[in-house]
Design a protein around this motif. Structure first.
Motif, mmCIF file in Angstrom:
data_model
loop_
_atom_site.group_PDB
_atom_site.id
_atom_site.type_symbol
_atom_site.label_atom_id
_atom_site.label_comp_id
_atom_site.label_asym_id
_atom_site.label_seq_id
_atom_site.Cartn_x
_atom_site.Cartn_y
_atom_site.Cartn_z
ATOM 1 N N ALA A 92 25.169 64.439 30.769
ATOM 2 C CA ALA A 92 25.713 64.131 32.094
ATOM 3 C C ALA A 92 25.893 62.642 32.348
ATOM 4 N N GLY A 145 28.016 68.547 31.379
ATOM 5 C CA GLY A 145 28.850 67.356 31.404
ATOM 6 C C GLY A 145 30.105 67.533 30.578
ATOM 7 N N ALA A 146 31.265 67.326 31.217
ATOM 8 C CA ALA A 146 32.545 67.463 30.523
ATOM 9 C C ALA A 146 33.235 66.114 30.390
ATOM 10 N N ASP A 180 30.379 71.463 34.371
ATOM 11 C CA ASP A 180 30.543 70.154 35.000
ATOM 12 C C ASP A 180 30.640 70.324 36.507
ATOM 13 N N PHE A 236 33.997 74.413 35.567
ATOM 14 C CA PHE A 236 34.089 73.163 36.319
ATOM 15 C C PHE A 236 33.796 73.422 37.803
#
Length: 390
Positions: free
Chosen positions: A206, A10-11, A33, A173
């Motif tokens: 997340a 999770g970013a 992510d 990503f």
């Protein structure tokens, strides 16, 4: 000596804050992510850093920790990159909570008195009018919370992530996690299309998708999405000077019903636009913006700021908050799968609580005494595991 590799899933702002803290602590960090940084819940928030909406308990303690950390973090990032720090738009403007009924006034005063260690200053009618000239005069009580602040959420997340990358973190990503590799009850990596990203520790940050991600990893937790919407006006600098909300907001946050809950929350941004919220409803991941929800939000906001009636709405947006039935964040190691940690479940407070959450995670992973007790956030509580296991 090989460094401990931590994969942060999770970013958004919580993942970015965790990545920064862990990188600074000397871990080898990889952020993964499925989309782009700050592209999910973080970019659909208002950027609030609040102590005013939290009653006594661990979440208020986390809010106080985070409120103290935010200016420090901004200053540290400014030393690295002044432009990145500016994009955070950190604004310690304070908040004002108002009641509009006699019963509401009694409840608001009792709530403020219960918040040990929080500055809550009652305002006279004159003081309130001076602080917020456009606010309705039909107010029965008001409290000023000078410790409340605001950031630009996407800018803050990107600044935190950028700091982590400058200190050696890596970013993957457009990379979706589809499973885990496990050896002797210990997670050893995450599966993504075509490869395994090896890990000594995995952090599930997340957000509202944490429930789905945890199920793919083999240790499901009961984190679900709770949707909210916001209206955005055309620029009108100076009209709204603080974050102002009706005391009903606290009840809406804590409501267990999946039905629509609305309350008046009004604040401005650095650019002069006014953000008008808020709503809460459980609709899974249905991202349809519904006019009746926006109308309900507007009606309540107009009771606080009647002058907004003639202001043009520039746009509306909505997003999903990570919801847990007991309304507390999830922070800690999963009791079923060693080295899997969760940092999620902040609902609408993730922006503000992100830096405190990250600091606690760093302390827990390094064996340092945590800055506050974390027992109420553990993964093994019934609200987190009961439904997930059902």
């Amino acid at each position: 000596m090989n460094r401990t590799r931590v994969v942060v899933l999770g970013a958004g702002i919580v993942g970015a804050a965790c990545a920064r803290e862990l990188t600074l602590a000397g871990f080898d960090v990889v952020v993964v992510d499925r989309g782009r940084p700050a592209g999910g819940t973080t970019s659909h928030g208002e950027g609030n850093i609040l102590v005013s909406d939290k009653g006594p308990g661990a979440e208020l303690d986390l809010a106080k920790l985070s409120t103290a950390l935010w200016p420090q973090v901004v200053a540290e990032i400014a030393d690295e990159d002044a432009r990145a720090a500016s994009s955070i738009e950190y604004d310690p403007k304070g908040g004002i909570v108002v009641a509009t009924t006699d019963d509401g006034a009694v409840a608001l005063a009792a709530f403020a008195a219960s918040q040990t260690g929080v500055r809550a200053e009652p305002l006279s009618h004159k003081e309130l009018a001076d602080a917020e000239p456009a606010l309705t005069r039909d107010v029965t009580a008001a409290f000023h919370y000078p410790e409340d602040a605001q950031v630009q959420p996407a800018g803050a997340a990107l600044a935190l992530l950028g700091s982590a990358l400058r200190h050696g973190a890596q970013l993957r990503f457009d990379t979706e996690v589809v499973g885990a590799t496990v050896h002797n009850g210990r997670i050893t990596g995450v599966r993504v299309p075509g490869e395994v990203i090896e890990a000594d520790v995995v952090v599930n940050a997340a957000g509202p998708w944490a429930g789905q991600v945890s199920a793919r990893l083999g240790a499901p937790i009961a984190v679900r999405p709770r949707r909210g919407e916001v209206l955005v006006t055309t620029p009108m600098p100076g009209v709204v000077r603080h974050k102002v909300y009706d005391a009903d907001y606290v009840g809406a946050v804590g409501a267990d019903s999946g039905e629509l809950q609305t309350s008046a929350v009004v604040e401005s941004t650095w650019g002069g636009t006014v953000l008008i919220g808020s709503s809460r409803r459980r609709v899974e991941f249905d991202d349809t913006i519904r006019p009746e929800v926006l109308s309900a939000i507007a009606v309540k906001a107009l009771r606080l700021f009647p002058s907004l009636a003639d202001v043009a709405i520039m746009r509306a947006y909505g997003g999903f908050r990570p919801y847990v039935d007991d309304h507390l964040p999830v922070l800690g190691e999963d009791p079923r799968l060693e080295n899997l940690w969760h940092a999620t479940g902040h609902e609408g407070a993730g922006i503000g609580l992100s830096v405190g959450t990250a600091r606690l995670l760093r302390e827990l992973l390094t064996g340092t005494e945590p800055a506050m007790p974390v027992g109420e956030f553990t993964v093994d509580r019934s609200a987190v595991l009961a439904e997930a296991a059902a």
